[in-house]
Design a protein around this motif. Structure first.
Motif, PDB file in Angstrom:
ATOM      1  N   LEU A 307      -9.632  11.839   5.880  1.00  0.00           N
ATOM      2  CA  LEU A 307      -8.647  10.931   5.301  1.00  0.00           C
ATOM      3  C   LEU A 307      -7.308  11.659   5.212  1.00  0.00           C
ATOM      4  O   LEU A 307      -7.257  12.813   4.785  1.00  0.00           O
ATOM      5  N   VAL A 308      -6.246  10.982   5.625  1.00  0.00           N
ATOM      6  CA  VAL A 308      -4.886  11.505   5.469  1.00  0.00           C
ATOM      7  C   VAL A 308      -4.177  10.676   4.412  1.00  0.00           C
ATOM      8  O   VAL A 308      -4.112   9.443   4.520  1.00  0.00           O
ATOM      9  N   VAL A 309      -3.680  11.340   3.385  1.00  0.00           N
ATOM     10  CA  VAL A 309      -2.895  10.672   2.353  1.00  0.00           C
ATOM     11  C   VAL A 309      -1.430  10.898   2.689  1.00  0.00           C
ATOM     12  O   VAL A 309      -0.915  12.020   2.594  1.00  0.00           O
ATOM     13  N   VAL A 310      -0.771   9.837   3.145  1.00  0.00           N
ATOM     14  CA  VAL A 310       0.656   9.908   3.475  1.00  0.00           C
ATOM     15  C   VAL A 310       1.441   9.605   2.206  1.00  0.00           C
ATOM     16  O   VAL A 310       1.407   8.485   1.685  1.00  0.00           O
ATOM     17  N   LEU A 311       2.138  10.623   1.711  1.00  0.00           N
ATOM     18  CA  LEU A 311       2.835  10.501   0.429  1.00  0.00           C
ATOM     19  C   LEU A 311       4.331  10.294   0.656  1.00  0.00           C
ATOM     20  O   LEU A 311       4.948  10.989   1.469  1.00  0.00           O
ATOM     21  N   CYS A 312       4.896   9.331  -0.056  1.00  0.00           N
ATOM     22  CA  CYS A 312       6.324   9.020   0.058  1.00  0.00           C
ATOM     23  C   CYS A 312       6.955   8.946  -1.330  1.00  0.00           C
ATOM     24  O   CYS A 312       6.280   8.700  -2.328  1.00  0.00           O
ATOM     25  N   ASP A 313       8.242   9.163  -1.356  1.00  0.00           N
ATOM     26  CA  ASP A 313       9.036   8.919  -2.563  1.00  0.00           C
ATOM     27  C   ASP A 313       9.158   7.404  -2.723  1.00  0.00           C
ATOM     28  O   ASP A 313       9.777   6.728  -1.901  1.00  0.00           O
ATOM     29  N   GLY A 314       8.537   6.866  -3.763  1.00  0.00           N
ATOM     30  CA  GLY A 314       8.496   5.420  -3.945  1.00  0.00           C
ATOM     31  C   GLY A 314       9.771   4.815  -4.473  1.00  0.00           C
ATOM     32  O   GLY A 314       9.825   3.603  -4.718  1.00  0.00           O
ATOM     33  N   LYS A 333      -8.608   5.810   8.355  1.00  0.00           N
ATOM     34  CA  LYS A 333      -8.642   7.153   7.802  1.00  0.00           C
ATOM     35  C   LYS A 333      -7.295   7.550   7.202  1.00  0.00           C
ATOM     36  O   LYS A 333      -6.972   8.736   7.130  1.00  0.00           O
ATOM     37  N   THR A 334      -6.532   6.561   6.796  1.00  0.00           N
ATOM     38  CA  THR A 334      -5.192   6.832   6.272  1.00  0.00           C
ATOM     39  C   THR A 334      -4.945   6.011   5.013  1.00  0.00           C
ATOM     40  O   THR A 334      -5.343   4.841   4.940  1.00  0.00           O
ATOM     41  N   LEU A 335      -4.300   6.624   4.051  1.00  0.00           N
ATOM     42  CA  LEU A 335      -3.957   5.960   2.791  1.00  0.00           C
ATOM     43  C   LEU A 335      -2.495   6.282   2.483  1.00  0.00           C
ATOM     44  O   LEU A 335      -2.099   7.450   2.500  1.00  0.00           O
ATOM     45  N   ALA A 336      -1.682   5.265   2.225  1.00  0.00           N
ATOM     46  CA  ALA A 336      -0.272   5.465   1.876  1.00  0.00           C
ATOM     47  C   ALA A 336      -0.128   5.489   0.354  1.00  0.00           C
ATOM     48  O   ALA A 336      -0.619   4.597  -0.333  1.00  0.00           O
ATOM     49  N   VAL A 337       0.529   6.517  -0.147  1.00  0.00           N
ATOM     50  CA  VAL A 337       0.716   6.658  -1.591  1.00  0.00           C
ATOM     51  C   VAL A 337       2.200   6.784  -1.890  1.00  0.00           C
ATOM     52  O   VAL A 337       2.896   7.633  -1.309  1.00  0.00           O
ATOM     53  N   LEU A 338       2.683   5.920  -2.781  1.00  0.00           N
ATOM     54  CA  LEU A 338       4.078   5.951  -3.222  1.00  0.00           C
ATOM     55  C   LEU A 338       4.144   6.723  -4.535  1.00  0.00           C
ATOM     56  O   LEU A 338       3.546   6.323  -5.542  1.00  0.00           O
ATOM     57  N   ASN A 339       4.891   7.814  -4.537  1.00  0.00           N
ATOM     58  CA  ASN A 339       4.988   8.687  -5.704  1.00  0.00           C
ATOM     59  C   ASN A 339       6.199   8.313  -6.567  1.00  0.00           C
ATOM     60  O   ASN A 339       7.080   7.572  -6.140  1.00  0.00           O
ATOM     61  N   LYS A 340       6.193   8.849  -7.779  1.00  0.00           N
ATOM     62  CA  LYS A 340       7.322   8.753  -8.723  1.00  0.00           C
ATOM     63  C   LYS A 340       7.426   7.378  -9.370  1.00  0.00           C
ATOM     64  O   LYS A 340       8.520   6.798  -9.499  1.00  0.00           O
ATOM     65  N   THR A 341       6.289   6.836  -9.797  1.00  0.00           N
ATOM     66  CA  THR A 341       6.308   5.566 -10.532  1.00  0.00           C
ATOM     67  C   THR A 341       7.048   5.697 -11.859  1.00  0.00           C
ATOM     68  O   THR A 341       7.421   4.689 -12.468  1.00  0.00           O
ATOM     69  N   ASP A 342       7.260   6.933 -12.321  1.00  0.00           N
ATOM     70  CA  ASP A 342       7.915   7.161 -13.604  1.00  0.00           C
ATOM     71  C   ASP A 342       9.441   7.111 -13.507  1.00  0.00           C
ATOM     72  O   ASP A 342      10.131   7.162 -14.534  1.00  0.00           O
ATOM     73  N   LEU A 343       9.973   6.996 -12.284  1.00  0.00           N
ATOM     74  CA  LEU A 343      11.433   7.039 -12.119  1.00  0.00           C
ATOM     75  C   LEU A 343      12.016   5.640 -11.900  1.00  0.00           C
ATOM     76  O   LEU A 343      11.359   4.765 -11.316  1.00  0.00           O
ATOM     77  N   PRO A 344      13.263   5.422 -12.332  1.00  0.00           N
ATOM     78  CA  PRO A 344      13.942   4.146 -12.046  1.00  0.00           C
ATOM     79  C   PRO A 344      14.072   3.955 -10.529  1.00  0.00           C
ATOM     80  O   PRO A 344      14.261   4.914  -9.787  1.00  0.00           O
ATOM     81  N   GLY A 345      13.959   2.753 -10.106  1.00  0.00           N
ATOM     82  CA  GLY A 345      14.089   2.462  -8.688  1.00  0.00           C
ATOM     83  C   GLY A 345      12.770   2.435  -7.944  1.00  0.00           C
ATOM     84  O   GLY A 345      12.723   2.023  -6.776  1.00  0.00           O
ATOM     85  N   ALA A 355       1.773  -1.357   4.777  1.00  0.00           N
ATOM     86  CA  ALA A 355       0.820  -2.467   4.795  1.00  0.00           C
ATOM     87  C   ALA A 355       0.835  -3.174   6.149  1.00  0.00           C
ATOM     88  O   ALA A 355      -0.209  -3.616   6.648  1.00  0.00           O
ATOM     89  N   GLU A 356       2.029  -3.274   6.757  1.00  0.00           N
ATOM     90  CA  GLU A 356       2.127  -3.893   8.075  1.00  0.00           C
ATOM     91  C   GLU A 356       1.395  -3.089   9.148  1.00  0.00           C
ATOM     92  O   GLU A 356       1.007  -3.629  10.191  1.00  0.00           O
ATOM     93  N   LEU A 357       1.203  -1.788   8.887  1.00  0.00           N
ATOM     94  CA  LEU A 357       0.442  -0.926   9.806  1.00  0.00           C
ATOM     95  C   LEU A 357      -1.057  -0.973   9.513  1.00  0.00           C
ATOM     96  O   LEU A 357      -1.835  -0.289  10.178  1.00  0.00           O
ATOM     97  N   GLY A 358      -1.440  -1.763   8.512  1.00  0.00           N
ATOM     98  CA  GLY A 358      -2.852  -1.882   8.166  1.00  0.00           C
ATOM     99  C   GLY A 358      -3.332  -0.849   7.181  1.00  0.00           C
ATOM    100  O   GLY A 358      -4.544  -0.648   7.027  1.00  0.00           O
ATOM    101  N   LEU A 359      -2.410  -0.167   6.475  1.00  0.00           N
ATOM    102  CA  LEU A 359      -2.785   0.882   5.531  1.00  0.00           C
ATOM    103  C   LEU A 359      -2.875   0.334   4.108  1.00  0.00           C
ATOM    104  O   LEU A 359      -2.057  -0.504   3.705  1.00  0.00           O
ATOM    105  N   ARG A 360      -3.861   0.824   3.377  1.00  0.00           N
ATOM    106  CA  ARG A 360      -3.912   0.546   1.947  1.00  0.00           C
ATOM    107  C   ARG A 360      -2.847   1.392   1.259  1.00  0.00           C
ATOM    108  O   ARG A 360      -2.534   2.504   1.695  1.00  0.00           O
TER     109      ARG A 360
END
Length: 463
Positions: A307-314, A333-345, A355-360
């Motif tokens: 599994l690859v966790v692709v992490l982005c600044d959310g 085998k890929t999961l997209a994770v948006l980080n920094k839910t604690d920040l404005p924006g 999601a358009e690429l079929g990733l959760r």
């Protein structure tokens, strides 16, 4: 390398892991085990004159000068009702390195030979106490990363795989006997197996083999653990996420881009699933040779990952480079994770391109821990692909056993095709013999010396 000719030697070794501990065990096996135990053991009770089998006796070990080395408990287990099938003595000492080394030296001084890797289990196999699949299960039990993996090894240690292989071989050996009759007495009016009956029996065996092979893939993550790779742009928070998942500061976290130049790997237990968590260098263009090598290694790990966790600044939409990376990966085998839910924006809407690429997608804060339990559950679920918890009686062959099963299946598939083509029975019997031999190699009834050595050399010396 193990030599069957040395099986008459009496061997000894430390049977507990190296390091300091409360208890350490010296194991002695062979025809002189009782004599050597008598020679090194001084019973505390004046009434002691011999070892009562399967009972602990209290006393001490002393060196040739009469200096006491340690207080011990000593047990004697006569063969064949012992682990190795030979006479076995075990000395329970205090678990210090110096203590164990001194007591072991006394057993060697009185005639024991230092055991080689896996030699105790090798003798158990040679003496019929275990078949080869059970011997391999011993090593799998020792190295099991989780309770689920331990359970899968225990199923094989109980002998279920050996029994299954024996049943399959019985069916095939019955075919061999009928073929032999047809070949030896071609002109006799004997009841002979028809090609249709032959194919029916072969297909029934192949069905059972395929079930065993399916269990290999279904339980691989449970048995071996899973590789989960954290990937993403620099400063997306991969190192912080790794620290958050581990519950401790393992990776260095700074505001300086490119802090992680190589990759870090740690083990994480996700509710019984062993995960190798790898934090890779941040994706970006660089002229730094060391960082470039780290990026190349990261891409290699992504190719190998379960599994690859692709992490982005959310807080911002993903850029083209990270989307291109995600596009090259298998969505399963890929999961997209948006980080920094604690920040404005922060917005989960920034995950729509994934999601358009079929990733959760999931949202977390690596800094505060928000969303990490849910992310752990998603990682576990996606790695297992719906495999669920191992059944109570599932038989999961290892890589060597799976290779032998695949070889047998290939021969049986060829046998069925040849039978339809009306190939003579004497030629069909060659394929059948090859399939039987492949199955026999799983339990060790047919096992070349180099195969045995490769298996038992992977054991620790005390087992």
């Amino acid at each position: 390398m193990l030599d069957p000719r040395s099986a008459k030697d009496t061997i000894a070794a430390i049977a507990t892991p190296p390091g300091d501990g409360g208890v350490g065990i010296i194991r002695i096996s062979g025809s002189r085990a009782r004599d050597i135990a008598h020679a090194v053991f001084c019973a505390a009770s004046p009434a002691f004159d011999d070892f009562e089998p399967y009972r602990l006796h209290y006393g001490h070990i002393q060196d040739p000068d009469g200096v006491e080395l340690d207080d011990v408990l000593c047990a004697f287990m006569p063969g064949p009702r012992s682990y190795t099938g030979e006479d076995v003595a075990e000395i329970n000492c205090h678990g210090g390195r110096a203590v164990l080394a001194a007591v072991l030296q006394e057993t060697l001084r009185h005639g024991a030979r230092l055991a080689e890797r896996g030699e105790f289990t090798y003798r158990a196999f040679m003496n019929g106490r275990l078949d080869l699949s059970q011997a391999e299960a011993v090593a799998e039990m020792i190295h099991a990363p989780t309770r689920a993996a331990m359970h899968l090894a225990q199923v094989k240690l109980s002998g279920l795989l050996g029994l299954k292989i024996a049943d399959l071989r019985t069916s095939l050996e019955a075919l061999r006997a009928q073929m032999a009759v047809a070949v030896d007495f071609p002109e006799e009016e004997l009841e002979c197996l028809s090609p249709e009956e032959l194919i029916q029996t072969v297909n029934a065996v192949r069905k059972e083999i395929k079930l065993l092979l399916c269990a290999v893939d279904r339980t691989r993550a449970w048995r071996e653990g899973a590789l989960v790779v954290l990937a993403g742009r620099v400063n997306a928070g991969k190192s912080s996420l790794m620290n958050g998942l581990l519950g401790r500061n393992r990776a260095i976290v700074t505001d300086q881009p490119g802090t992680t130049r190589d990759y870090l790997e740690e083990t994480l237990n996700l509710d019984g699933l062993a995960v190798r968590l790898a934090d890779t260098a941040g994706i970006r263009a660089t002229d730094d040779a060391v960082e470039a090598a780290g990026l190349a290694k990261g891409r290699e790990l992504m190719d190998q990952a379960d599994l690859v966790v692709v992490l982005c600044d959310g807080t911002t939409p993903p850029d083209d480079e990270i989307l291109a990376t995600a596009r090259d990966l298998d969505p399963k085998k890929t999961l997209a994770v948006l980080n920094k839910t604690d920040l404005p924006g922060f917005s989960l809407a920034h995950g729509e391109p994934f999601a358009e690429l079929g990733l959760r997608t999931a949202g977390v804060s690596a800094k505060t821990g928000q969303g990490l339990p849910q992310l752990c559950a998603m990682i576990r679920e996606q790695v297992l692909h719906g495999a669920g918890q191992p059944d109570t009686d599932v038989i999961a062959p290892n890589a060597r056993q799976a290779a032998m099963l695949a070889e047998a299946d290939a021969e049986l598939a060829g046998l069925a095709e040849d039978a339809l083509a009306q190939v003579p029975y004497d030629l069909l019997s060659v394929r059948l013999e090859t399939a039987c031999n492949a199955l026999a190699s799983i339990t060790g009834e047919i096992a070349p010396a180099d195969v045995l050595n490769s298996i038992f050399d992977s054991f620790c010396i005390g087992k």
